[in-house]
Design an enzyme around this catalytic site. Structure first.
Site, PDB file in Angstrom:
ATOM      1  N   LYS A 206       0.862  -1.183   0.000  1.00 51.02           N
ATOM      2  CA  LYS A 206       0.000   0.000   0.000  1.00 51.02           C
ATOM      3  C   LYS A 206       0.890   1.221   0.000  1.00 51.02           C
ATOM      4  O   LYS A 206       1.799   1.325   0.825  1.00 51.02           O
ATOM      5  CB  LYS A 206      -0.880   0.005   1.247  1.00 51.02           C
ATOM      6  CG  LYS A 206      -1.462   1.384   1.551  1.00 51.02           C
ATOM      7  CD  LYS A 206      -2.412   1.367   2.696  1.00 51.02           C
ATOM      8  CE  LYS A 206      -2.720   2.780   3.168  1.00 51.02           C
ATOM      9  NZ  LYS A 206      -3.822   2.803   4.119  1.00 51.02           N
ATOM     10  N   LYS A 208       1.014   5.225   0.630  1.00 48.92           N
ATOM     11  CA  LYS A 208       0.331   6.428   1.111  1.00 48.92           C
ATOM     12  C   LYS A 208       0.564   7.541   0.104  1.00 48.92           C
ATOM     13  O   LYS A 208       1.710   7.940  -0.132  1.00 48.92           O
ATOM     14  CB  LYS A 208       0.892   6.816   2.490  1.00 48.92           C
ATOM     15  CG  LYS A 208       0.388   8.133   3.027  1.00 48.92           C
ATOM     16  CD  LYS A 208      -1.113   8.149   3.217  1.00 48.92           C
ATOM     17  CE  LYS A 208      -1.533   7.334   4.444  1.00 48.92           C
ATOM     18  NZ  LYS A 208      -2.998   7.280   4.599  1.00 48.92           N
ATOM     19  N   ASP A 236      -3.516   5.249  -1.458  1.00 52.32           N
ATOM     20  CA  ASP A 236      -4.396   5.940  -0.509  1.00 52.32           C
ATOM     21  C   ASP A 236      -4.004   7.407  -0.375  1.00 52.32           C
ATOM     22  O   ASP A 236      -3.124   7.747   0.414  1.00 52.32           O
ATOM     23  CB  ASP A 236      -4.312   5.250   0.858  1.00 52.32           C
ATOM     24  CG  ASP A 236      -5.061   6.018   1.940  1.00 52.32           C
ATOM     25  OD1 ASP A 236      -5.906   6.870   1.604  1.00 52.32           O
ATOM     26  OD2 ASP A 236      -4.812   5.759   3.138  1.00 52.32           O
ATOM     27  N   ASN A 238      -5.808   9.768   0.910  1.00 46.43           N
ATOM     28  CA  ASN A 238      -6.544  10.415   2.002  1.00 46.43           C
ATOM     29  C   ASN A 238      -7.481  11.520   1.520  1.00 46.43           C
ATOM     30  O   ASN A 238      -7.514  12.622   2.091  1.00 46.43           O
ATOM     31  CB  ASN A 238      -5.592  10.978   3.069  1.00 46.43           C
ATOM     32  CG  ASN A 238      -5.041   9.908   3.989  1.00 46.43           C
ATOM     33  OD1 ASN A 238      -3.827   9.660   4.014  1.00 46.43           O
ATOM     34  ND2 ASN A 238      -5.911   9.222   4.724  1.00 46.43           N
ATOM     35  N   GLU A 261      -7.984   3.574  -2.213  1.00 44.23           N
ATOM     36  CA  GLU A 261      -8.448   3.891  -0.853  1.00 44.23           C
ATOM     37  C   GLU A 261      -8.717   5.385  -0.705  1.00 44.23           C
ATOM     38  O   GLU A 261      -7.814   6.200  -0.935  1.00 44.23           O
ATOM     39  CB  GLU A 261      -7.376   3.429   0.146  1.00 44.23           C
ATOM     40  CG  GLU A 261      -7.740   3.659   1.601  1.00 44.23           C
ATOM     41  CD  GLU A 261      -6.714   3.046   2.543  1.00 44.23           C
ATOM     42  OE1 GLU A 261      -6.080   2.024   2.179  1.00 44.23           O
ATOM     43  OE2 GLU A 261      -6.540   3.586   3.647  1.00 44.23           O
ATOM     44  N   ASN A 284     -11.206   4.349   5.124  1.00 46.02           N
ATOM     45  CA  ASN A 284     -11.175   4.491   6.578  1.00 46.02           C
ATOM     46  C   ASN A 284     -11.510   5.940   6.926  1.00 46.02           C
ATOM     47  O   ASN A 284     -11.180   6.428   7.993  1.00 46.02           O
ATOM     48  CB  ASN A 284      -9.806   4.123   7.157  1.00 46.02           C
ATOM     49  CG  ASN A 284      -8.727   5.092   6.736  1.00 46.02           C
ATOM     50  OD1 ASN A 284      -8.138   4.938   5.666  1.00 46.02           O
ATOM     51  ND2 ASN A 284      -8.448   6.106   7.543  1.00 46.02           N
ATOM     52  N   ASP A 308     -10.869  -0.256  12.187  1.00 46.70           N
ATOM     53  CA  ASP A 308      -9.793   0.137  13.098  1.00 46.70           C
ATOM     54  C   ASP A 308     -10.376  -0.030  14.487  1.00 46.70           C
ATOM     55  O   ASP A 308     -11.307   0.694  14.851  1.00 46.70           O
ATOM     56  CB  ASP A 308      -9.383   1.586  12.814  1.00 46.70           C
ATOM     57  CG  ASP A 308      -8.226   2.041  13.689  1.00 46.70           C
ATOM     58  OD1 ASP A 308      -8.250   1.743  14.908  1.00 46.70           O
ATOM     59  OD2 ASP A 308      -7.309   2.678  13.165  1.00 46.70           O
ATOM     60  N   HIS A 335      -7.425  -0.858   8.942  1.00 48.66           N
ATOM     61  CA  HIS A 335      -6.678   0.393   8.860  1.00 48.66           C
ATOM     62  C   HIS A 335      -5.652   0.454   9.994  1.00 48.66           C
ATOM     63  O   HIS A 335      -5.796  -0.231  10.994  1.00 48.66           O
ATOM     64  CB  HIS A 335      -7.683   1.546   8.987  1.00 48.66           C
ATOM     65  CG  HIS A 335      -7.083   2.870   9.320  1.00 48.66           C
ATOM     66  ND1 HIS A 335      -7.122   3.412  10.590  1.00 48.66           N
ATOM     67  CD2 HIS A 335      -6.428   3.769   8.554  1.00 48.66           C
ATOM     68  CE1 HIS A 335      -6.534   4.597  10.567  1.00 48.66           C
ATOM     69  NE2 HIS A 335      -6.108   4.832   9.347  1.00 48.66           N
ATOM     70  N   SER A 336      -4.645   1.280   9.809  1.00 50.04           N
ATOM     71  CA  SER A 336      -3.664   1.462  10.878  1.00 50.04           C
ATOM     72  C   SER A 336      -3.246   2.908  10.972  1.00 50.04           C
ATOM     73  O   SER A 336      -3.046   3.581   9.964  1.00 50.04           O
ATOM     74  CB  SER A 336      -2.430   0.599  10.599  1.00 50.04           C
ATOM     75  OG  SER A 336      -1.291   1.127  11.242  1.00 50.04           O
ATOM     76  N   ASN A 337      -3.151   3.377  12.217  1.00 51.17           N
ATOM     77  CA  ASN A 337      -2.404   4.588  12.522  1.00 51.17           C
ATOM     78  C   ASN A 337      -1.134   4.135  13.234  1.00 51.17           C
ATOM     79  O   ASN A 337      -1.012   2.961  13.582  1.00 51.17           O
ATOM     80  CB  ASN A 337      -3.213   5.491  13.463  1.00 51.17           C
ATOM     81  CG  ASN A 337      -3.865   6.634  12.718  1.00 51.17           C
ATOM     82  OD1 ASN A 337      -5.056   6.819  12.809  1.00 51.17           O
ATOM     83  ND2 ASN A 337      -3.094   7.386  11.982  1.00 51.17           N
ATOM     84  N   HIS A 364       1.439   0.131  10.726  1.00 50.60           N
ATOM     85  CA  HIS A 364       2.618   1.001  10.746  1.00 50.60           C
ATOM     86  C   HIS A 364       3.765   0.368  11.532  1.00 50.60           C
ATOM     87  O   HIS A 364       4.848   0.943  11.594  1.00 50.60           O
ATOM     88  CB  HIS A 364       2.284   2.334  11.447  1.00 50.60           C
ATOM     89  CG  HIS A 364       1.517   3.315  10.635  1.00 50.60           C
ATOM     90  ND1 HIS A 364       0.221   3.116  10.248  1.00 50.60           N
ATOM     91  CD2 HIS A 364       1.859   4.542  10.140  1.00 50.60           C
ATOM     92  CE1 HIS A 364      -0.194   4.171   9.561  1.00 50.60           C
ATOM     93  NE2 HIS A 364       0.781   5.041   9.483  1.00 50.60           N
TER      94      HIS A 364
HETATM   95 MG   LIG Z   1      -6.491   5.339   4.668  1.00 51.33          MG
END
Ligand SMILES: [Mg+2]
Length: 439
Positions: A206, A208, A236, A238, A261, A284, A308, A335-337, A364
């Site tokens: 993936k 970002k 993704d 955002n 995404e 997400n 999440d 999802h991940s933070n 992450h």
């Molecule tokens: Mg996302």
């Protein structure tokens, strides 16, 4: 005390103490549409202690707005048992949320969707729930996945979470260093992906996005597809793109994307994009609460929801979400933070119990060089083995926790609330949060 009396005392599940320890954890200079990650990011470590002497662990966001809610919510556990979670959740709305903390809107460029009082509470409750389940599992000698009905797989697949990034944080900024180097073009992204596969065995990737103009990010995904033919790829940005740009990217990358995404912001715009492409859309950002499901699913705006457990309110709610997705024929993944090993263990336990999880989860964790555990969780062949030890199967390293908490105490407040735009302004004083859509 007889042996049986001692055993039953250790099974006293009454919560006698909840320890809340904010920490600051090293974070590399990862870029996104808002800016760049700060050198340290806040997390909250939760310990729920029972009268039987068992300690359960949980973890969630550590920004001020979560810390403000954590103590009053944690106090509602005291004197109750760790298996009294439904009462805790039912009573949570009695804990007031400062109105200034919620806008009811997606903040511009916001990475986690709508902000509501409920969602803030759920984000804190999730850590309390995980800690209670950890303690309950340890008391019963059962892994957390067993408390959720049992695993349906022995290992959970994760994807390589590729980021455009600088080699280091800006000069003069106190930060930990790593050896990943910069990735600001297609070649850098491919090199990063190679290191992910060599170190961890990931097979899904993936990227970002939302950092560079779409043509550059299309080129990076094309380069990934050439370097890793046939591997699942995701992009993704955002919500940084217009509907028109989203459709253009979907058209250009449709043959290689597993899903796109959050190309654009909000359910109506996502529905417009979905109607114009065969590429599945994941989110997400526009489906982050149960209240948002109906509109998004009935308009066919999203084809994969990235759960999440932090903001959906824990492991049991994650399973509820997965059941709703299954009902509507919508896919589910994770999802991940930025997070530590306690949350990775929690993610792995719940992911192991969801039958309709058909996409590798995001994490992450490989970017986090620091943790509060005695032993880091390991990725092997792109997966994390589902722990079968009692509870989450992880152990707290008190010295590390104290060290990372000391860093939080010593901070003057600049890093206690994540602010990627502020971090970017150190490198580029003219930086302002981009208007959306950015392209
Ligand atoms: Mg996302």
């Amino acid at each position: 005390m007889t042996a049986s009396a001692s055993a039953s005392a250790s099974r006293d599940l009454t919560v006698t103490e909840v320890r809340l320890t904010p920490v600051l954890v090293a974070d590399p200079p990862l870029l996104n549409t808002q800016g760049v990650h700060q050198p340290y990011t806040p997390r909250l470590i939760v310990e729920v202690v029972t009268a039987g002497g068992i300690t359960g662990l949980g973890e969630t966001y550590g920004d001020t707005k979560y810390l403000e809610l954590a103590r009053p919510l944690a106090d509602r556990l005291l004197g109750h048992r760790v298996d009294d979670l439904n009462r805790l959740f039912a009573e949570a709305d009695q804990v007031a949320v400062d109105a200034a903390r919620v806008s009811g809107q997606v903040d511009v460029g916001g990475l986690r969707g709508v902000q509501t009082a409920d969602k803030l509470r759920l984000s804190v409750l999730s850590a309390l729930e995980v800690a209670c389940l950890d303690a309950l599992g340890k008391s019963l000698g059962l892994p957390v996945h067993a408390l959720l009905g049992g695993k349906v797989r022995d290992a959970v697949e994760y994807s390589a979470y590729l980021f455009y990034r600088w080699a280091e944080h800006p000069e003069g900024v106190t930060a930990e260093k790593d050896d990943w180097g910069a990735a600001v073009d297609p070649a850098g992204v491919v090199e990063q992906a190679r290191r992910f596969t060599e170190r961890y065995g990931f097979t899904s990737f993936k990227l970002k996005g939302g950092v560079f103009p779409p043509e550059e990010e299309i080129a990076a995904v094309r380069a990934l597809a050439a370097a890793f033919p046939g591997h699942p790829l995701r992009l993704d940005p955002n919500g940084a793109w217009s509907v028109e740009t989203s459709l253009k990217v979907a058209k250009e990358l449709g043959d290689v994307l597993e899903y796109l995404e959050d190309p654009t912001l909000g359910t109506p715009a996502m529905a417009e994009v979905a109607a114009g492409t065969e590429v599945p859309l994941a989110t997400n950002m526009c489906v982050t609460t149960f209240a948002e499901i109906k509109e998004a699913f009935t308009r066919d705006a999203v084809q994969v929801v990235l759960s999440d457990h932090h903001y959906w309110g824990g492991l049991r709610n994650t399973r509820h979400l997965a059941a709703i997705c299954r009902t509507f024929g919508v896919g589910v993944s994770m999802h991940s933070n930025t997070h530590l090993g306690i949350s990775l263990a929690a993610m792995t336990h719940v992911a192991s119990t969801v039958p309709n999880l058909h996409h590798a989860c995001d994490s992450h964790y490989p970017w986090q060089s620091e943790d509060v555990l005695t032993e880091r969780l390991a990725f092997e062949g792109g997966t994390v083995r589902v722990p079968d030890a009692p509870g989450l199967g992880v152990e707290l390293d008190r010295d590390r926790l104290a060290f990372l908490h000391r860093r939080w105490l010593d901070d003057d407040g600049a890093l206690r609330d994540r602010d990627d735009a502020a971090a970017m302004r150190i490198a580029d004083p003219s930086w302002t949060q981009p208007a959306v859509p950015r392209w």
